[in-house]
Design an enzyme around this catalytic site. Structure first.
Site, short mmCIF file in Angstrom:
data_model
loop_
_atom_site.label_atom_id
_atom_site.label_comp_id
_atom_site.label_asym_id
_atom_site.label_seq_id
_atom_site.Cartn_x
_atom_site.Cartn_y
_atom_site.Cartn_z
N GLY A 1 49.73 -80.98 -18.39
CA GLY A 1 49.52 -80.57 -19.78
C GLY A 1 50.74 -80.74 -20.67
N GLU B 1 47.73 -73.68 -11.92
CA GLU B 1 47.43 -72.64 -12.92
C GLU B 1 46.89 -71.38 -12.24
OE1 GLU B 1 45.03 -75.04 -15.53
OE2 GLU B 1 46.82 -76.14 -16.16
N GLU C 1 50.27 -82.77 -7.88
CA GLU C 1 50.30 -82.40 -9.29
C GLU C 1 51.60 -81.67 -9.61
OE1 GLU C 1 46.29 -82.30 -11.36
OE2 GLU C 1 46.70 -80.28 -10.63
N LYS D 1 38.98 -77.33 -16.81
CA LYS D 1 39.65 -76.02 -16.95
C LYS D 1 38.73 -75.05 -17.73
CE LYS D 1 43.95 -78.42 -16.40
NZ LYS D 1 45.38 -78.51 -16.66
N HIS E 1 45.03 -74.92 -7.50
CA HIS E 1 45.60 -75.49 -8.72
C HIS E 1 46.80 -74.64 -9.16
CE1 HIS E 1 46.09 -76.86 -12.80
NE2 HIS E 1 45.38 -77.92 -12.48
N SER F 1 49.16 -85.06 -16.77
CA SER F 1 49.27 -85.88 -17.98
C SER F 1 48.82 -87.33 -17.77
CB SER F 1 50.69 -85.83 -18.53
OG SER F 1 50.99 -84.52 -18.98
N ASN G 1 38.87 -82.35 -14.54
CA ASN G 1 39.08 -80.90 -14.47
C ASN G 1 39.07 -80.34 -15.88
OD1 ASN G 1 39.86 -78.29 -13.96
ND2 ASN G 1 41.98 -78.81 -13.41
P1 PGA Z 1 46.51 -82.58 -17.42
O1 PGA Z 1 46.03 -81.58 -16.27
O2 PGA Z 1 45.85 -83.91 -17.17
O3 PGA Z 1 46.06 -81.94 -18.71
O4 PGA Z 1 48.01 -82.68 -17.33
C1 PGA Z 1 45.89 -82.02 -14.96
C2 PGA Z 1 45.46 -80.87 -14.08
O5 PGA Z 1 45.92 -79.76 -14.30
O6 PGA Z 1 44.65 -81.05 -13.15
#
Ligand code: PGA
Length: 254
Positions: free
Chosen positions: A168, A93, A162, A7, A91, A208, A5
């Site tokens: 992140g 976000e 998640e 982003k 997601h 992460s 992903n």
């Molecule tokens: P990350 O993001 O690996 O940077 O923690 C995972 C995600 O949001 O799908």
């Protein structure tokens, strides 16, 4: 499976091309792991061209439920189906920007109807986790998101656990916690689309995940792969993650 992903990255077509070529090289020659990349909408077609002759699959990071019409800025699941095999919906976000459970369900319904393999993201935030409400929150999100799904969708359905506090932050969920929650995802989905379909759908972990911790997830019996954000932008690290996942699957299969 491993889902990259990206982003809102990278910021140029050239960088997107470089990254996808490196990932394709790393995935070449192994059959154990399905690797899908999820670039921003604007790079989808360019990346698609580069995927010819590789084993990589392509996905989008979001979709809209109506097939077409006056929805400025949106891209429909039906449009994406002509370009890619995968889509991510719900997601955290996007939920943080106001996307509701009902909208996630509509997106998932449209994506599945368009024959896209659909990753539905769910996860609790830090406060809910601290209050001991993680299971309750996540089960409710799965129940809501599957409102338009049926047993026939199970082969194209992927539930991603998640936890928001892990995304992140470098604070990945402990494999034991992730295992329990992924089991809950599958059980909750089974209650909605049926026991057999529940066994068939895939459940993955995200938050992460990096080269140092990926094996601790992909070796879990409930875990069918990982959704990787930050580490999927680092060609070398993500390549190492593909190799170690393939290694775990090869050992498990032998
Ligand atoms: P990350 O993001 O690996 O940077 O923690 C995972 C995600 O949001 O799908």
């Amino acid at each position: 499976m491993l889902a990259a992903n990206w982003k809102m990255n990278p910021t140029s077509a050239g960088e997107a091309a470089e990254l996808v070529k490196a990932i394709a090289d790393a995935a070449r020659g192994q059959q154990q792991v399905t690797v899908a990349v999820f670039p921003p909408f604007v790079w989808l077609l360019g990346v698609l061209e580069l995927l010819e002759g590789t084993s990589l699959q392509l996905g989008a990071q979001d979709c809209y439920w109506e097939p077409s019409g006056p929805f400025t800025g949106e891209v429909s699941a039906a449009m994406l189906a002509g370009i890619c095999q995968w889509v991510i919906v719900g997601h955290s976000e996007r939920r943080a920007m106001g996307e509701t459970d009902e909208q996630v369900a509509r997106k998932a319904g449209a994506a599945l109807a368009a024959q896209l393999t659909t990753i539905i993201c769910v996860g609790e935030n830090q406060e809910q986790m601290d209050a001991g409400r993680a299971s309750e929150v996540v089960a409710a999100q799965v129940t809501a998101a599957l409102a338009q799904a049926s047993a026939d969708d199970s082969g194209r359905l992927v539930l991603a656990y998640e936890p928001i506090w892990a995304i992140g932050t470098g604070k990945n969920a402990g494999p034991e916690h992730a295992y329990g929650m992924m089991r809950l995802l599958r059980e909750t989905a089974s209650g909605i689309i049926g026991e057999r379909a529940g066994l068939h759908l895939r459940v993955i972990y995200g938050g992460s995940v990096n080269a140092a911790n990926i094996e601790s997830y992909v070796e879990l019996p409930q875990c069918d792969g990982c959704l990787v954000g930050g580490a999927s932008l680092k060609a070398e690290e993500f390549s190492a993650m593909i190799r170690s996942t393939a290694g775990v699957y090869a050992t498990a299969g032998s």
